[in-house]
Design a protein around this motif. Structure first.
Motif, short mmCIF file in Angstrom:
data_model
loop_
_atom_site.label_atom_id
_atom_site.label_comp_id
_atom_site.label_asym_id
_atom_site.label_seq_id
_atom_site.Cartn_x
_atom_site.Cartn_y
_atom_site.Cartn_z
N ALA A 170 -11.08 -46.92 56.83
CA ALA A 170 -10.98 -47.30 55.41
C ALA A 170 -12.35 -47.64 54.83
O ALA A 170 -12.69 -47.22 53.72
N ILE A 171 -13.15 -48.38 55.59
CA ILE A 171 -14.48 -48.79 55.13
C ILE A 171 -15.33 -47.55 54.82
O ILE A 171 -15.98 -47.47 53.77
N GLU A 172 -15.31 -46.58 55.71
CA GLU A 172 -16.13 -45.38 55.52
C GLU A 172 -15.53 -44.46 54.46
O GLU A 172 -16.25 -43.87 53.65
N ALA A 173 -14.20 -44.34 54.45
CA ALA A 173 -13.54 -43.41 53.52
C ALA A 173 -13.73 -43.83 52.07
O ALA A 173 -13.87 -42.98 51.19
N TYR B 4 -16.32 -45.31 50.75
CA TYR B 4 -17.66 -44.88 50.32
C TYR B 4 -17.73 -43.36 50.19
O TYR B 4 -18.34 -42.84 49.28
N GLN B 5 -17.10 -42.65 51.13
CA GLN B 5 -17.15 -41.20 51.09
C GLN B 5 -16.51 -40.68 49.79
O GLN B 5 -17.13 -39.90 49.06
N GLU B 6 -15.32 -41.16 49.49
CA GLU B 6 -14.63 -40.68 48.27
C GLU B 6 -15.37 -41.10 47.02
O GLU B 6 -15.45 -40.35 46.05
N SER B 7 -15.90 -42.32 47.02
CA SER B 7 -16.61 -42.83 45.84
C SER B 7 -17.84 -41.99 45.53
O SER B 7 -18.01 -41.50 44.41
N PHE B 8 -18.67 -41.80 46.53
CA PHE B 8 -19.93 -41.10 46.27
C PHE B 8 -19.75 -39.59 46.14
O PHE B 8 -20.55 -38.93 45.47
N ALA B 9 -18.69 -39.05 46.76
CA ALA B 9 -18.41 -37.62 46.59
C ALA B 9 -18.11 -37.33 45.12
O ALA B 9 -18.47 -36.27 44.60
N LEU B 10 -17.46 -38.27 44.46
CA LEU B 10 -17.16 -38.09 43.03
C LEU B 10 -18.44 -37.89 42.22
O LEU B 10 -18.48 -37.06 41.30
#
Ligand code: HMH
Length: 223
Positions: A139-142, A144-150
């Motif tokens: 959850a912690i990594e996901a 950030y991944q989804e946020s910055f991918a946007l």
């Protein structure tokens, strides 16, 4: 197996919190180019403190994987994440230099950061099951991944000088890494006969989202 995974079910069930963490106004302000530099700098300094606290958490997760996992590749997958954190700390130092942020011991962790780090610490003990802890890590990594991918999507107005930050977490390889953590968690859910563990993992998932939202709020300078 066409059945929807446990994690996707949670993402739907707690959609508002998920969106709150992955589409936060601070992220939206990066993607539309209206971000204020002080907010970005505050985030940078505070996130360096957070990532340093993430190291012992991931170390504890490796210990749990080694002791509890039914699949020996788990340790290696998590170890890769740990190695990435080493690069990441170097990256923070370079970024701090670039933006004139001081990363000394003088840097004071904000209240939401302290609380998030304390939460991480609560997950490090041997009484916390591997399944629960690996869910937290995913959850912690996901988030950030989804946020910055946007911020990397076509049509966004992410400032060019923030592209390397967005790339760091938004890149596809990191997306795949998050998927491999998710797959570990799902495999564990399938194998467990203990419903309580799945319930605990769901609670931990929600706590991560809440802490992430508070962390973004803090970076934005919300009181
Ligand atoms: C607050 N959450 C926060 N910082 C990070 N660097 C990550 C998640 C991902 O590593």
């Amino acid at each position: 197996d066409q059945k929807e995974g446990v994690i996707d079910t949670w993402k739907k069930k707690h959609h508002q919190l998920w969106v709150g963490a992955t589409r936060h106004p601070l992220i939206l302000s990066i993607s539309d180019g209206t971000i204020h530099l002080p907010a970005f700098k505050r985030w940078l300094g505070q996130d360096y403190i957070f990532v340093r606290a993430l190291v012992p958490f991931v170390a504890s997760l490796i210990v749990k994987a080694w002791k509890e996992s039914d699949d020996s590749s788990d340790v290696e997958i998590i170890l890769r994440g740990m190695a990435a954190l080493s690069d990441e700390l170097e990256w923070f130092k370079k970024q701090a230099n670039k933006w004139g942020v001081h990363l000394s011991e003088m840097l004071v962790p904000s209240r939401p950061n302290q609380e998030y780090c304390r939460f991480l610490e609560s997950l490090m003990g041997p009484e916390v099951e591997y399944t629960v802890a690996v869910t937290a890590y995913w959850a912690i990594e996901a988030v950030y991944q989804e946020s910055f991918a946007l911020c990397l999507e076509e049509g966004t107005r992410t400032p060019p000088e923030l592209m390397d930050t967005c790339q760091r977490w938004g890149n596809e390889a990191f997306g795949k890494y998050c998927s491999s953590l998710k797959a570990i968690a799902e495999r564990r859910f399938k194998k467990t006969s203990d419903e309580e563990v799945i319930k605990k993992a769901e609670v931990v998932f929600l706590r991560v989202l809440e802490h992430e939202i508070e962390f973004w709020n803090m970076s934005r300078g919300d009181p």
